[in-house]
Design a protein around this motif. Structure first.
Motif, PDB file in Angstrom:
ATOM      1  N   PRO A 105       0.815  -1.222   0.000  1.00 41.06           N
ATOM      2  CA  PRO A 105       0.000   0.000   0.000  1.00 41.06           C
ATOM      3  C   PRO A 105       0.847   1.269   0.000  1.00 41.06           C
ATOM      4  CG  PRO A 105      -0.003  -1.004   2.168  1.00 41.06           C
ATOM      5  CD  PRO A 105       0.711  -1.951   1.251  1.00 41.06           C
ATOM      6  N   ASP A 106       0.344   2.279  -0.700  1.00 39.23           N
ATOM      7  CA  ASP A 106       0.960   3.603  -0.675  1.00 39.23           C
ATOM      8  C   ASP A 106       0.503   4.361   0.567  1.00 39.23           C
ATOM      9  OD1 ASP A 106       2.256   3.367  -3.260  1.00 39.23           O
ATOM     10  OD2 ASP A 106       0.260   3.595  -4.146  1.00 39.23           O
ATOM     11  N   TYR A 107      -0.723   4.101   0.987  1.00 39.16           N
ATOM     12  CA  TYR A 107      -1.326   4.757   2.143  1.00 39.16           C
ATOM     13  C   TYR A 107      -1.917   3.692   3.060  1.00 39.16           C
ATOM     14  CZ  TYR A 107      -1.291   8.413  -1.392  1.00 39.16           C
ATOM     15  OH  TYR A 107      -0.906   9.266  -2.374  1.00 39.16           O
ATOM     16  N   VAL A 108      -1.705   3.848   4.352  1.00 38.78           N
ATOM     17  CA  VAL A 108      -2.288   2.927   5.324  1.00 38.78           C
ATOM     18  C   VAL A 108      -3.083   3.757   6.329  1.00 38.78           C
ATOM     19  CG1 VAL A 108      -1.826   1.237   7.124  1.00 38.78           C
ATOM     20  CG2 VAL A 108      -0.390   1.288   5.072  1.00 38.78           C
ATOM     21  N   VAL A 109      -4.367   3.455   6.456  1.00 37.35           N
ATOM     22  CA  VAL A 109      -5.218   4.118   7.441  1.00 37.35           C
ATOM     23  C   VAL A 109      -5.589   3.056   8.472  1.00 37.35           C
ATOM     24  CG1 VAL A 109      -7.358   5.373   7.859  1.00 37.35           C
ATOM     25  CG2 VAL A 109      -6.098   5.748   5.737  1.00 37.35           C
ATOM     26  N   SER A 110      -4.984   3.178   9.649  1.00 39.76           N
ATOM     27  CA  SER A 110      -5.264   2.222  10.725  1.00 39.76           C
ATOM     28  C   SER A 110      -6.686   2.412  11.242  1.00 39.76           C
ATOM     29  CB  SER A 110      -4.276   2.428  11.875  1.00 39.76           C
ATOM     30  OG  SER A 110      -4.523   3.678  12.497  1.00 39.76           O
ATOM     31  N   LYS A 111      -7.137   1.445  12.001  1.00 36.07           N
ATOM     32  CA  LYS A 111      -8.472   1.537  12.599  1.00 36.07           C
ATOM     33  C   LYS A 111      -8.574   2.775  13.491  1.00 36.07           C
ATOM     34  CE  LYS A 111     -10.354  -2.409  14.361  1.00 36.07           C
ATOM     35  NZ  LYS A 111     -10.891  -3.375  15.284  1.00 36.07           N
ATOM     36  N   GLU A 112      -7.519   3.057  14.246  1.00 33.78           N
ATOM     37  CA  GLU A 112      -7.503   4.223  15.136  1.00 33.78           C
ATOM     38  C   GLU A 112      -7.546   5.530  14.339  1.00 33.78           C
ATOM     39  OE1 GLU A 112      -5.244   1.664  15.265  1.00 33.78           O
ATOM     40  OE2 GLU A 112      -6.176   0.664  16.986  1.00 33.78           O
ATOM     41  N   LYS A 113      -6.762   5.590  13.250  1.00 34.96           N
ATOM     42  CA  LYS A 113      -6.750   6.796  12.416  1.00 34.96           C
ATOM     43  C   LYS A 113      -8.090   6.959  11.709  1.00 34.96           C
ATOM     44  CE  LYS A 113      -4.754  10.389  10.668  1.00 34.96           C
ATOM     45  NZ  LYS A 113      -4.479  11.560  11.509  1.00 34.96           N
ATOM     46  N   ALA A 114      -8.686   5.857  11.257  1.00 39.30           N
ATOM     47  CA  ALA A 114      -9.997   5.918  10.613  1.00 39.30           C
ATOM     48  C   ALA A 114     -11.035   6.485  11.574  1.00 39.30           C
ATOM     49  CB  ALA A 114     -10.413   4.529  10.131  1.00 39.30           C
TER      50      ALA A 114
ATOM     51  N   TYR B 201      -6.220  -4.706  -2.863  1.00 39.20           N
ATOM     52  CA  TYR B 201      -5.098  -3.991  -3.484  1.00 39.20           C
ATOM     53  C   TYR B 201      -5.269  -2.482  -3.360  1.00 39.20           C
ATOM     54  CZ  TYR B 201      -2.074  -2.069  -7.072  1.00 39.20           C
ATOM     55  OH  TYR B 201      -1.146  -1.315  -7.738  1.00 39.20           O
ATOM     56  N   ASP B 202      -6.492  -2.010  -3.573  1.00 45.29           N
ATOM     57  CA  ASP B 202      -6.689  -0.564  -3.636  1.00 45.29           C
ATOM     58  C   ASP B 202      -7.442   0.058  -2.462  1.00 45.29           C
ATOM     59  OD1 ASP B 202      -9.054  -1.754  -4.372  1.00 45.29           O
ATOM     60  OD2 ASP B 202      -9.503  -0.353  -5.974  1.00 45.29           O
ATOM     61  N   LYS B 203      -8.070  -0.729  -1.590  1.00 49.87           N
ATOM     62  CA  LYS B 203      -8.846  -0.138  -0.490  1.00 49.87           C
ATOM     63  C   LYS B 203      -8.733  -0.942   0.794  1.00 49.87           C
ATOM     64  CE  LYS B 203     -12.354   1.879  -3.429  1.00 49.87           C
ATOM     65  NZ  LYS B 203     -13.733   1.863  -3.849  1.00 49.87           N
ATOM     66  N   THR B 204      -8.897  -0.229   1.912  1.00 52.00           N
ATOM     67  CA  THR B 204      -9.127  -0.834   3.221  1.00 52.00           C
ATOM     68  C   THR B 204     -10.560  -0.475   3.581  1.00 52.00           C
ATOM     69  OG1 THR B 204      -6.831  -0.562   3.898  1.00 52.00           O
ATOM     70  CG2 THR B 204      -8.449  -0.832   5.654  1.00 52.00           C
ATOM     71  N   VAL B 205     -11.335  -1.457   4.023  1.00 50.23           N
ATOM     72  CA  VAL B 205     -12.748  -1.212   4.301  1.00 50.23           C
ATOM     73  C   VAL B 205     -13.046  -1.539   5.763  1.00 50.23           C
ATOM     74  CG1 VAL B 205     -15.126  -1.740   3.616  1.00 50.23           C
ATOM     75  CG2 VAL B 205     -13.285  -1.848   1.919  1.00 50.23           C
TER      76      VAL B 205
END
Length: 79
Positions: A7-16, A39-43
């Motif tokens: 991933p280019d960007y990682v959004v953790s659960k805490e950051k989300a 590949y392209d999203k974290t949901v």
């Protein structure tokens, strides 16, 4: 060298949680559960609503380009 699928960007659960509660105060307090990563999203599942964050710079550029096109031309669909 990084793998193309990293991933280019990682959004953790805490950051989300932080981003959602600041940008959408009506969802606070946000209850968050992992739904999946591709590949392209974290949901995440946020208060029974699906919320996704882009992981890939290419997908994010595509979304920005589509948003700009819609802003200029109005909503459109490919026939």
């Amino acid at each position: 060298m990084a793998n193309s699928w990293d991933p280019d960007y990682v959004v953790s659960k805490e950051k989300a949680k932080e981003l959602i509660e600041v940008q959408f105060p009506e969802l606070a307090p946000a209850k968050i559960a992992d739904l999946g990563k591709g590949y392209d999203k974290t949901v995440y599942l946020v208060n029974a609503r699906r919320v996704s964050f882009h992981r890939c710079a290419t997908a994010l550029r595509c979304r920005v380009n589509r948003s700009l096109t819609e802003a200029l031309l109005g909503s459109w669909r490919l026939a």
